[in-house]
Design a protein around this motif. Structure first.
Motif, PDB file in Angstrom:
ATOM      1  N   LYS A   1       0.750  -1.428  -0.125  1.00 25.67           N
ATOM      2  CA  LYS A   1      -0.080  -0.118   0.013  1.00 25.67           C
ATOM      3  C   LYS A   1       0.943   1.264  -0.203  1.00 25.67           C
ATOM      4  O   LYS A   1       0.504   2.122   0.706  1.00 25.67           O
ATOM      5  CB  LYS A   1      -1.008  -0.029   1.042  1.00 25.67           C
ATOM      6  N   VAL A   2       1.969   1.196  -0.925  1.00 25.75           N
ATOM      7  CA  VAL A   2       2.867   2.232  -0.751  1.00 25.75           C
ATOM      8  C   VAL A   2       2.892   2.718  -2.392  1.00 25.75           C
ATOM      9  O   VAL A   2       3.338   1.948  -3.145  1.00 25.75           O
ATOM     10  CB  VAL A   2       4.283   1.985  -0.394  1.00 25.75           C
ATOM     11  N   CYS A   3       2.708   3.940  -2.844  1.00 25.48           N
ATOM     12  CA  CYS A   3       2.750   4.501  -4.035  1.00 25.48           C
ATOM     13  C   CYS A   3       4.336   4.501  -4.562  1.00 25.48           C
ATOM     14  O   CYS A   3       4.613   5.809  -4.309  1.00 25.48           O
ATOM     15  CB  CYS A   3       1.872   5.633  -4.367  1.00 25.48           C
ATOM     16  N   ILE A   4       4.996   3.820  -5.182  1.00 21.11           N
ATOM     17  CA  ILE A   4       6.167   3.779  -5.635  1.00 21.11           C
ATOM     18  C   ILE A   4       6.112   4.315  -6.907  1.00 21.11           C
ATOM     19  O   ILE A   4       5.433   3.891  -7.770  1.00 21.11           O
ATOM     20  CB  ILE A   4       7.130   2.617  -5.194  1.00 21.11           C
ATOM     21  N   GLU A   5       7.393   4.884  -7.494  1.00 22.66           N
ATOM     22  CA  GLU A   5       7.486   5.206  -8.882  1.00 22.66           C
ATOM     23  C   GLU A   5       8.222   4.047  -9.645  1.00 22.66           C
ATOM     24  O   GLU A   5       8.721   3.283  -8.747  1.00 22.66           O
ATOM     25  CB  GLU A   5       8.178   6.600  -9.001  1.00 22.66           C
ATOM     26  N   PRO A   6       8.113   3.880 -10.859  1.00 21.58           N
ATOM     27  CA  PRO A   6       8.389   2.613 -11.453  1.00 21.58           C
ATOM     28  C   PRO A   6       9.959   2.475 -11.498  1.00 21.58           C
ATOM     29  O   PRO A   6      10.401   1.271 -11.185  1.00 21.58           O
ATOM     30  CB  PRO A   6       8.181   2.859 -13.021  1.00 21.58           C
TER      31      PRO A   6
END
Length: 84
Positions: free
Chosen positions: A27-32
């Motif tokens: 549930k962590v919005c990481i970048e690619p």
């Protein structure tokens, strides 16, 4: 160069799969770009070169985010097929 043991590459598809896995499970919005390290750690090449039996017990991956266009990235996941 003196401190680099190995370089492992991964595909764009592997990066998007790893990014999606982090989004869903952590549930962590990481970048690619952060998904690259996750994809490497999850990949066959890394696990063959550094098996559990080699004594490696922990692997750290730096996760970063904030510089991601969620709509564009989810579209890329859809284009690869079956990732969403």
């Amino acid at each position: 160069r003196d401190f680099v043991d190995d370089i492992i590459t991964v595909s764009e598809e592997d990066i998007l799969k790893a990014t999606k896995m982090v989004w869903e499970r952590l549930k962590v919005c990481i970048e690619p770009s952060a998904g690259v390290g996750v994809a490497v750690a999850m990949g066959d090449e890394f696990n063959q070169k550094y098996p559990v039996s080699s004594g490696i017990r922990n692997v750290a991956v730096i996760l970063c985010g904030g510089n991601v266009d969620i709509i564009k990235t989810t579209k890329q996941m859809e284009d690869i097929g079956g990732l969403l």
